[in-house]
Design an enzyme around this catalytic site. Structure first.
Site, short mmCIF file in Angstrom:
data_model
loop_
_atom_site.label_atom_id
_atom_site.label_comp_id
_atom_site.label_asym_id
_atom_site.label_seq_id
_atom_site.Cartn_x
_atom_site.Cartn_y
_atom_site.Cartn_z
CD GLU A 63 -4.43 15.62 -11.53
OE1 GLU A 63 -5.05 16.01 -10.53
OE2 GLU A 63 -3.30 15.09 -11.47
NE ARG A 67 -5.76 18.38 -9.22
CZ ARG A 67 -4.59 19.00 -9.17
NH1 ARG A 67 -4.55 20.31 -9.03
NH2 ARG A 67 -3.46 18.33 -9.28
CG ASP A 198 -0.50 7.90 -5.55
OD1 ASP A 198 -1.11 7.59 -6.59
OD2 ASP A 198 -0.04 9.04 -5.38
CD GLU A 339 0.78 13.63 -1.18
OE1 GLU A 339 1.62 14.54 -1.00
OE2 GLU A 339 0.00 13.60 -2.16
C1 DMJ Z 1 -3.30 15.41 -5.23
O1 DMJ Z 1 -3.87 15.88 -6.40
C2 DMJ Z 1 -3.92 14.10 -4.81
O2 DMJ Z 1 -3.64 13.88 -3.46
C3 DMJ Z 1 -3.45 12.94 -5.62
O3 DMJ Z 1 -3.95 11.69 -5.16
C4 DMJ Z 1 -1.95 12.87 -5.63
N1 DMJ Z 1 -1.31 14.13 -5.88
C5 DMJ Z 1 -1.81 15.36 -5.39
C6 DMJ Z 1 -1.14 15.93 -4.17
O4 DMJ Z 1 0.17 15.68 -4.01
#
Ligand code: DMJ
Length: 446
Positions: A63, A67, A198, A339
């Site tokens: 994170e 971020r 993912d 998404e």
């Molecule tokens: C975000 O922090 C990023 O897109 C991450 O890859 C997956 N989850 C969240 C948003 O849903």
């Protein structure tokens, strides 16, 4: 200002990492939308108060990187303000110390920052199990730092971790959600493309492209193409005419679940980027296995996840078993995740036959967000996480924090979706910029 997250229902703030996370995640959105005063106030706060030495607990390395590092790298590329580069280096230098804590060369899921990182990690239990998404998503941000500073150490570290991860990928080319960093192996046999998995797949193709499709990065492209083939061979089904990517335990086709996480909707955009760069039949491929055709069908399915209920919002997990897809029981929460609109944005810019189709879908979604996620009694545009979607718009309730990804991603993708300019023009033009998994873009290297 300076707190990590905002609770729009209560009007209170809270800390997670103690680094003003929402500010760092929002910088490029503020610049993109021309919120000059807010950007200047954020810059001033960072110049006077931001210190990664303020983090005094275990924190998520993933994170932080997607971020904070992602946000600051993009802010630096947009403004050339050395403040952002210096702060990004401060954070990355701390994170680097945790890369050598396991044999794999990957950082643990939770890391200590600040002073005496190694000592504190040794004295306290740090799990050696992480996920492929968490270990496999740093390459873009760390290679960017090496490029911006001229110091290769960030790229070297992250490439070593990436090699361990990719060498461990089973011959099926599919990864499970657990990666054990002690012996660099994947554990368990659950197969899916949603949470924990993912962005591992997403970053393979993005890194191959952003660093110039070099021979040295061919392995990333090959791994991506093989994984996509395996994902569709193993997890794709057509359910009531909709193409979905479900979940199952490897070798047990009867365990197949006809459901999709909201998170799984990163895939259409990722396929479209691949096609834009010539993979999977390219932009005009119409074959059944071609990326654009698959991306188009998946985008329709992802959009349908918002249409099953009168509220017009998708839940965390959608079941495709009913004729009309609906959120699973207990999963009818909408965190304003990005998404689905992310898929619409990429398809709108990349699909040669887009017309107004994806913008129209986006308009329908935006209307419902304004109608249902708006907090009653609060100023117009005050949106929040919405619970009890299955109860209908009269019975939903709002609460919790506003995740910083709403500002970093969801609103950015809506804003850019409605930008009428073609993909080669306008902000973050797709032939010049590449987004990390948190929608922070960096310039594509030649
Ligand atoms: C975000 O922090 C990023 O897109 C991450 O890859 C997956 N989850 C969240 C948003 O849903």
């Amino acid at each position: 200002m300076g707190k990590d997250e905002f609770n729009p229902v209560k009007g209170t703030c809270s800390d997670w990492f103690n680094i003003g996370l929402t500010i760092l995640d929002s910088l490029d959105t503020l610049i993109l939308m021309d919120f000059r005063d807010e950007y200047e106030a954020s810059r001033l706060w960072a110049a006077n108060s931001l210190s990664f030495y303020n983090i005094n607990d275990k924190v998520s390395s993933f994170e932080l990187v997607i971020r904070a590092t992602g946000g600051m790298n993009t802010a630096y590329q947009l403004t050339s303000d050395s403040l952002w580069l210096n702060k990004s280096v401060e954070l990355a230098d701390m994170l680097l110390e945790s890369f050598n804590l396991t044999n794999s060369g990957c950082p643990p899921q939770d890391v200590y920052l600040g002073h005496d990182i190694k000592g504190r990690s040794k004295r306290n239990f740090i799990s050696t199990v992480t996920s492929p998404a968490e270990a496999g998503t740093f390459q873009l941000e760390f290679r960017t730092l090496s490029q911006m500073t001229g110091d290769p150490k960030y790229a070297v570290a992250v490439d070593r971790c990436m090699s361990s991860l990719m060498n461990a990928v089973p011959t099926s080319h599919l990864v499970t959600p657990q990666f054990d960093m002690t012996d660099a192996t994947f554990h368990g046999n659950r197969l899916c493309i949603g949470g924990s998995v993912d962005s591992y797949y997403e970053m393979l193709v993005k890194n191959w492209i952003v660093w110039g499709k070099s021979v040295a990065d061919n392995g990333l492209r090959v791994a991506f193409e093989k994984s996509i083939t395996a994902i569709f061979d193993t997890l794709a089904r057509t359910v009531h005419d909709k193409l979905i990517i479900g979940e199952m335990y490897e070798g047990h086709p009867n365990s197949f679940l006809a459901q999709m996480d909201h998170l799984a909707c990163f895939l259409p955009g990722t396929l479209a980027i691949g096609a834009l760069h010539g993979l999977g039949g390219g932009l005009y491929g119409t074959g059944e296995n071609d990326y654009m055709r698959r991306a188009r069908r998946l985008t329709e399915s992802c959009f349908s996840m918002t249409r099953g209920l009168e509220v017009g919002l998708a839940g965390e997990i959608t079941s495709f078993l009913p004729l009309v897809p609906v959120p699973k029981e207990g999963q009818d929460i909408n965190f304003l995740r990005p998404e689905i609109v992310e898929a619409l944005y990429y398809m709108d810019k990349i699909d040669p036959w887009a017309g107004d189709k994806y913008k129209a879908m986006g308009r329908a979604m935006w209307k419902d967000i304004r109608r249902v996620a708006q907090i009653e009694g609060k100023e117009d545009g005050m949106l929040a996480t919405t619970f009890n979607l299955r109860g209908g718009s009269k019975n939903v309730f709002h609460g919790g924090k506003l995740h910083s990804f709403v500002l970093a991603e969801t609103l950015k993708y809506f804003f850019l979706l409605f930008d009428e300019r073609p993909r080669s023009e306008g902000p973050f033009a797709l032939d010049k910029w590449m987004y990390n998994t948190e929608a922070h873009a960096v310039r594509i290297a030649k």
